[in-house]
Design a protein around this motif. Structure first.
Motif, PDB file in Angstrom:
ATOM      1  N   ALA A 212       0.833  -1.199   0.000  1.00 49.56           N
ATOM      2  CA  ALA A 212       0.000   0.000   0.000  1.00 49.56           C
ATOM      3  C   ALA A 212       0.871   1.254   0.000  1.00 49.56           C
ATOM      4  O   ALA A 212       1.889   1.334   0.691  1.00 49.56           O
ATOM      5  CB  ALA A 212      -0.916  -0.006   1.219  1.00 49.56           C
ATOM      6  N   SER A 213       0.472   2.252  -0.782  1.00 50.59           N
ATOM      7  CA  SER A 213       1.230   3.504  -0.862  1.00 50.59           C
ATOM      8  C   SER A 213       0.295   4.606  -1.320  1.00 50.59           C
ATOM      9  O   SER A 213      -0.299   4.518  -2.398  1.00 50.59           O
ATOM     10  CB  SER A 213       2.406   3.371  -1.839  1.00 50.59           C
ATOM     11  N   THR A 214       0.154   5.637  -0.509  1.00 52.57           N
ATOM     12  CA  THR A 214      -0.726   6.743  -0.884  1.00 52.57           C
ATOM     13  C   THR A 214      -0.102   7.654  -1.930  1.00 52.57           C
ATOM     14  O   THR A 214      -0.810   8.355  -2.660  1.00 52.57           O
ATOM     15  CB  THR A 214      -1.082   7.575   0.366  1.00 52.57           C
ATOM     16  N   GLY A 215       1.239   7.643  -2.010  1.00 50.72           N
ATOM     17  CA  GLY A 215       1.939   8.459  -3.005  1.00 50.72           C
ATOM     18  C   GLY A 215       2.682   7.576  -3.986  1.00 50.72           C
ATOM     19  O   GLY A 215       2.690   6.351  -3.875  1.00 50.72           O
ATOM     20  N   PRO A 216       3.333   8.175  -4.990  1.00 48.15           N
ATOM     21  CA  PRO A 216       4.077   7.392  -5.976  1.00 48.15           C
ATOM     22  C   PRO A 216       5.154   6.521  -5.323  1.00 48.15           C
ATOM     23  O   PRO A 216       5.878   6.978  -4.431  1.00 48.15           O
ATOM     24  CB  PRO A 216       4.704   8.462  -6.877  1.00 48.15           C
ATOM     25  N   ALA A 217       5.251   5.269  -5.760  1.00 42.88           N
ATOM     26  CA  ALA A 217       6.234   4.332  -5.217  1.00 42.88           C
ATOM     27  C   ALA A 217       6.770   3.478  -6.341  1.00 42.88           C
ATOM     28  O   ALA A 217       6.139   3.321  -7.395  1.00 42.88           O
ATOM     29  CB  ALA A 217       5.602   3.464  -4.128  1.00 42.88           C
ATOM     30  N   ASP A 218       7.958   2.916  -6.129  1.00 43.95           N
ATOM     31  CA  ASP A 218       8.584   1.995  -7.085  1.00 43.95           C
ATOM     32  C   ASP A 218       8.834   0.674  -6.379  1.00 43.95           C
ATOM     33  O   ASP A 218       9.225   0.642  -5.207  1.00 43.95           O
ATOM     34  CB  ASP A 218       9.916   2.544  -7.602  1.00 43.95           C
ATOM     35  N   ALA A 219       8.653  -0.414  -7.120  1.00 41.86           N
ATOM     36  CA  ALA A 219       8.954  -1.744  -6.598  1.00 41.86           C
ATOM     37  C   ALA A 219       9.816  -2.478  -7.603  1.00 41.86           C
ATOM     38  O   ALA A 219       9.592  -2.393  -8.822  1.00 41.86           O
ATOM     39  CB  ALA A 219       7.676  -2.530  -6.328  1.00 41.86           C
ATOM     40  N   ARG A 220      10.812  -3.183  -7.109  1.00 42.48           N
ATOM     41  CA  ARG A 220      11.676  -4.011  -7.952  1.00 42.48           C
ATOM     42  C   ARG A 220      11.263  -5.466  -7.756  1.00 42.48           C
ATOM     43  O   ARG A 220      11.254  -5.986  -6.634  1.00 42.48           O
ATOM     44  CB  ARG A 220      13.144  -3.818  -7.580  1.00 42.48           C
ATOM     45  N   LEU A 221      10.905  -6.119  -8.840  1.00 39.59           N
ATOM     46  CA  LEU A 221      10.367  -7.477  -8.806  1.00 39.59           C
ATOM     47  C   LEU A 221      11.326  -8.413  -9.522  1.00 39.59           C
ATOM     48  O   LEU A 221      11.607  -8.236 -10.714  1.00 39.59           O
ATOM     49  CB  LEU A 221       8.989  -7.507  -9.467  1.00 39.59           C
ATOM     50  N   THR A 222      11.846  -9.399  -8.808  1.00 42.35           N
ATOM     51  CA  THR A 222      12.878 -10.289  -9.342  1.00 42.35           C
ATOM     52  C   THR A 222      12.248 -11.472 -10.068  1.00 42.35           C
ATOM     53  O   THR A 222      11.309 -12.102  -9.571  1.00 42.35           O
ATOM     54  CB  THR A 222      13.773 -10.807  -8.209  1.00 42.35           C
ATOM     55  N   LEU A 223      12.764 -11.782 -11.246  1.00 40.00           N
ATOM     56  CA  LEU A 223      12.282 -12.926 -12.017  1.00 40.00           C
ATOM     57  C   LEU A 223      12.794 -14.221 -11.397  1.00 40.00           C
ATOM     58  O   LEU A 223      13.998 -14.361 -11.147  1.00 40.00           O
ATOM     59  CB  LEU A 223      12.752 -12.823 -13.466  1.00 40.00           C
ATOM     60  N   PRO A 224      11.935 -15.201 -11.151  1.00 34.58           N
ATOM     61  CA  PRO A 224      12.360 -16.459 -10.514  1.00 34.58           C
ATOM     62  C   PRO A 224      13.299 -17.267 -11.406  1.00 34.58           C
ATOM     63  O   PRO A 224      13.165 -17.269 -12.642  1.00 34.58           O
ATOM     64  CB  PRO A 224      11.041 -17.212 -10.289  1.00 34.58           C
ATOM     65  N   GLU A 225      14.238 -17.964 -10.789  1.00 33.53           N
ATOM     66  CA  GLU A 225      15.168 -18.817 -11.531  1.00 33.53           C
ATOM     67  C   GLU A 225      14.429 -19.937 -12.256  1.00 33.53           C
ATOM     68  O   GLU A 225      14.844 -20.381 -13.322  1.00 33.53           O
ATOM     69  CB  GLU A 225      16.208 -19.401 -10.575  1.00 33.53           C
TER      70      GLU A 225
END
Length: 561
Positions: A212-225
């Protein structure tokens, strides 16, 4: 659909007039000189020639009457070409005629013919602009809207799994990379990914979550091996059990740059550069950050002609951190008649290396063959891959353990069988990725970088910096029955030829094509010749992104010196 061909009996004449023209197919020794003509070859390799003139017949030639046709140019297609609705001819005016340098036969696209093969997922571009969204869940508690590259998801509270699937016309590249999601919203959304196997089981692999984030946020999502990137099917955004919203503003695939020295290389086509001005050449290479030079070496009687000067230059280059490789290449090297001689040239370099001390050895040998430059009547397209691979196998045998590299065009990216077979013979490829638009350069490079990762090979990405001639591309479209055209498709004994006309004409039995348009090609989309500063600025970015692929062998610059 096959184009209509004019199949001739031994001799055919149209009704003649004072300005009648005739097309002759002659043995090369019997063909008259001058006028409009073009080379061809018979099924047994016999050299032939098409000729247009006003003679009703020529000794030893097969003849077709062309009526009042005013022929500007002849372009031989060969026996196996299958022209369809559209033909592109590229060239320039020369001596009052359109001299063709390149032809492209565009295949017909039939309705319901199937979706195109997926391409590589673009990097550093908003994927949402090319994706489609579909909600899932038996409670039907999800509403999703994807517009203008932004995704909005509204989830009502519920107890059963629900969310959305994001799909696109791609596969995932083999780069070390992660997804970057720019978003805002309430509730925590789980992010998952599925390949073909998971999709068939209606399961997915976890990648993380968007909190949850009320303002702009970035998430880094790792691709599974465990993910099979080549069969990627979709991303999953799973709603929480509570009411939640998500605004996904952008989704990008970000290559993870690796720390490495930029391995730049270039070709030096002038022998005198290294033979007579070697120190100046190495000074220049040091200033430009070049780590490898491909040079032309003179061979004589099956051996390197000047082994001592070559060895001395290689030693000086090695002391300055520059590797030296030999480059060879000619389209005729793909022909069976030239294979033994080509292998002998490769063997001469291997013999040189075997006799030279380690510090004086060539780093490898590169073959720039480009067999597609041969006319269809010299090397039919149906035989091109077979003959090319046969030459590659002969070269591999000739050089033994010496590193062997081949230069290939970027548009071989969809020739999977050819490239997989080439991997048995090649240690590396240099890909002529001759484009100037950065996203296009990356798009064309990715299939080959993936090839390197799949086969444990190296790939260089080559960019053009030299001058290219300005040309015109003409687009011809097939005309209707009995319609006049600006170009005629003709055939004599299975030999197909295009006759470009100065005035439109309809010829009974021939397929006419109308000139649908023409465009000027100035080379600006292919070469950085007029904007080398832009290339200097772009290189570090490309090198950083490409370094995310195991097997990236650096960037090669053509005509940089």
């Amino acid at each position: 659909m096959k184009a209509l061909l004019l199949l001739l009996p031994p001799l055919v004449f149209m009704s003649t007039s004072a300005h009648a023209a005739f097309l002759h197919l002659c043995p090369v020794d019997a063909a008259p000189k001058g006028g409009v003509s073009a080379g061809a070859s018979g099924p047994d390799g016999t050299e032939l020639r098409f000729v247009v003139n006003d003679a009703r017949s020529l000794p030893g030639c097969r003849t077709l009457g062309l009526g009042a046709a005013q022929v500007e140019t002849l372009q031989v297609l060969g026996r196996s070409a299958r022209p369809a609705t559209t033909i592109l001819l590229q060239g320039a005016e020369k001596d009052g005629r359109f001299a063709v340098s390149e032809q492209t036969l565009l295949p017909d696209v039939s309705p319901g013919g199937g979706a195109p093969a997926p391409g590589p997922m673009p990097v550093r571009a908003n994927l949402l602009a090319g994706m489609t969204v579909r909600s899932y869940g038996v409670e039907e508690r999800v509403q999703a809207r994807l517009e203008n590259g932004r995704l909005r998801i509204d989830c009502r509270a519920g107890s059963r799994p629900a969310g959305v699937l994001l799909t696109g016309p791609w596969y995932l590249p083999r780069a070390r990379a992660a997804l970057r999601a720019s978003y805002s919203g309430s509730g925590a959304f789980a992010w998952q990914v599925a390949d073909a196997a998971q999709a068939a089981r209606e399961s997915a692999l976890d990648m993380g979550q968007l909190g949850a984030s009320t303002g702009p946020a970035d998430a880094r999502l790792t691709l599974p091996e465990r993910l099979d990137r080549g069969s990627w099917r979709h991303f999953v955004l799973a709603c929480p059990g509570t009411q939640a919203t998500l605004d996904l503003d952008a989704l990008t695939l970000e290559p993870q740059a690796q720390k490495q020295v930029a391995l730049r290389s270039t070709w030096i086509w002038d022998r005198s550069e290294w033979r007579e001005r070697g120190d100046a050449l190495l000074d220049w290479a040091a200033r430009e950050g070049m780590k490898e030079l491909f040079i032309v070496v003179t061979l004589e009687d099956g051996r390197v002609k000047e082994p001592q000067p070559l060895g001395a230059f290689i030693r000086r280059a090695r002391e300055r951190g520059v590797a030296i490789s030999a480059v060879e290449g000619d389209p005729h090297m793909a022909l069976p008649s030239q294979r033994a001689a080509t292998a002998a040239r490769a063997r001469a370099y291997a013999d040189y290396n075997a006799k030279a001390e380690p510090a004086a050895r060539l780093a490898g040998i590169q073959f720039d063959i480009e067999p597609y430059l041969l006319p269809e009547h010299v090397l039919p397209a149906a035989r091109l891959e077979t003959e090319y691979l046969a030459t590659a196998a002969a070269l591999r045998e000739a050089v033994g353990a010496m590193p062997l590299e081949f230069v290939v065009p970027f548009w071989w990216d969809d020739r999977r069988a050819l490239l997989d077979s080439l991997a048995r013979h090649a240690d590396a490829l240099s890909v002529m990725d001759y484009r100037t638009e950065p996203q296009q350069i990356v798009e064309f490079a990715v299939p080959f970088l993936d090839w390197a990762a799949n086969h444990g090979k190296r790939v260089r990405i080559a960019l053009e910096a030299g001058p290219l001639p300005e040309e015109t591309q003409r687009r011809y479209r097939r005309a209707g029955k009995d319609e006049a055209g600006d170009m005629l498709l003709l055939a004599i004994e299975g030999q197909q030829v295009l006759a470009l006309l100065r005035k439109p004409l309809a010829l009974p039995g021939a397929q006419a094509y109308k000139l649908a348009g023409a465009r000027h090609i100035d080379g600006s989309s292919t070469t950085f010749h007029k904007n080398k500063d832009a290339l200097r600025t772009l290189l570090p970015r490309l090198e950083a992104d490409f370094s995310a692929w195991p097997g990236f062998g650096g960037i090669a610059l053509h005509e940089w010196r």
